[in-house]
Design an enzyme around this catalytic site. Sequence first.
Site, PDB file in Angstrom:
ATOM      1  CG  HIS A 146     -26.496   0.610   5.849  1.00 20.05           C
ATOM      2  ND1 HIS A 146     -27.169   1.329   7.439  1.00 20.05           N
ATOM      3  CD2 HIS A 146     -27.299   0.221   5.020  1.00 20.05           C
ATOM      4  CE1 HIS A 146     -28.416   0.445   7.061  1.00 20.05           C
ATOM      5  NE2 HIS A 146     -29.121  -0.443   6.082  1.00 20.05           N
ATOM      6  CB  SER A 263     -31.295   0.091   5.289  1.00 22.62           C
ATOM      7  OG  SER A 263     -30.954  -1.386   5.653  1.00 22.62           O
TER       8      SER A 263
END
Length: 569
Positions: A146, A263
């Site tokens: 992502h 992330s």
Amino acid sequence: MFSFRCLGACVIGLALAICPLRAAHPDAITSPITPTPGGGGSGGTAAQPAPPTGAPASSTPAQVGPLPAAVAPTPTAPAATSSHASEALPQGTPLPEGSEPEKSVVQIITAFQEPNWAAPWIFDVPRFASGTGFLIDGDRIMTNAHVVAFTKQLLVRKYHDPQRYFAKVEFVAHDVDLAIIRVIDPETGKDNPDFYKGMKPLEFGPLPKVRSTVVTYGFPAGGQQISYTRGVVSRIEVQGYVHIGNRAFLAVQTDAAINPGNSGGPVIQDDKVVGVAFEGTHALENTGYFIPTVIVNHFLTDIKDGSYHGVPDAGLRMTNMQNPAFRRMLKLPEDGKQGVRVDKILDIPTTRAVIQPNDVIMQVGDYPVDEDGTITYEGNTVGVSVAFDLAQDGDTIPLKIWRDGKMIDVQLPMKVYKEDSAQGNQYDVLPPYYIYGGLIFTGLSLDYLKTFGENWSDSAGRELIYELAYRHVEDLEHWRPQPVVLASILDNAVNANFTTRSMTMVDKINGMKINQLSDVPKAFAATTGPDAIIEFLPDHHFEVIRKDDAEKANQDILDTYRVPAQSRL
């Protein structure tokens, strides 16, 4: 309802980090479609909790999970150092801050642009966000999928180095939210060896123990330099991966702070990477999630042949066998506590050739299956789907099955299942469409439904949700590979009297059943009379459009609304 979010993406230029676009946003949309619990990538049992909905923790689209309806990870800024760290067992000693691993951790800055699924020929505004990555063997940088989804440009910044280097995506696995990128020379497009000077690839370690301590490295919101947070491994179980939305795999929960921008960062224990940070939970304090190395190694093994295939699916939907009466009916041993019943089988021929409804799965590979749909994996009680997820595409898994009052051994072929891709969040693809007389037809998908707004599940109605998420499992005879909806209408005199405007599923055109978007132009082309008749579900009402008028108006409509092409099929 808790909401999961991807933890990596913080939008550049804002004081507050937010997960962009479909990201999991503090108010992430919760989808009503709940996949079979314990579904992992493979099989799934009702004993497993439904995957959470939320957003990833990284740089680009942190997406709202589509079908899940349980807890969703999105951390609420837990303390940088857990108060439990000193109480943890001595097993797994974290590295002290300022040691060598940070030299191999990089910040990833991405420019990305997503398509607009409501007006499929255009794109949303460009956005910028940041995430984290780390160097592994082969001059490769690992991060989350992502972080790089829909990317237009990737830049990488090293530890204590102001220069930004260009990078490109080499492999991406949206199902398990992992990606590999490489730093390149922008002029030649080839690898840039200068970037890696002074860096050392990080090594992967085993699955950490519950109550052991870990340290996360990354570039989260709140500053420009690398950040370190220490925490305890709280639990290990199957969780929904919100980036893809309709898959659940093994995940590790920790109270180490994992925030937007984290992330793709490494989670380290005893000098080795034991996971990749990727999700957090909104409304739960000190709760973050990382992808364990068993999933990371599966991804790295998969791409050895130069392409990524995905985690295969057994095609089984299973329910637990804790009901004594049900166990007696299936003639299971009275003193046994094993087995889950096969309730549904997806339309996978190789699976249907081996497994039958009401078979009881007693063992998957080396793992006996308990009656609540769990196995013991490295000392942890996890969903049986984990045993299936260990396989690669094309592998076979030995199963022990209880059928007709006796135990039998079978070999189950494992294949990647992609027929349900529209039920999850789709990336790096453009939405399909076909325009006729100003009528915009598109394939039914979660991405399209989310364009209805925050309360899309109410706006969409039960029929569209059932068609998207449940029909292929419960009513295969009437299942359509790609249900088609009238997305909206570009107003013109030819369609001025239409009462049906949008959000309606198409059943037939001129009597031809519409199973997929490519059927729509064929049906209009086959019109023999002056009118084309479009029949809609669920009440079978219809609209009529004049064939000659529609065809004459097509180009004028495209020009008026600046649509570059009549179709993308």
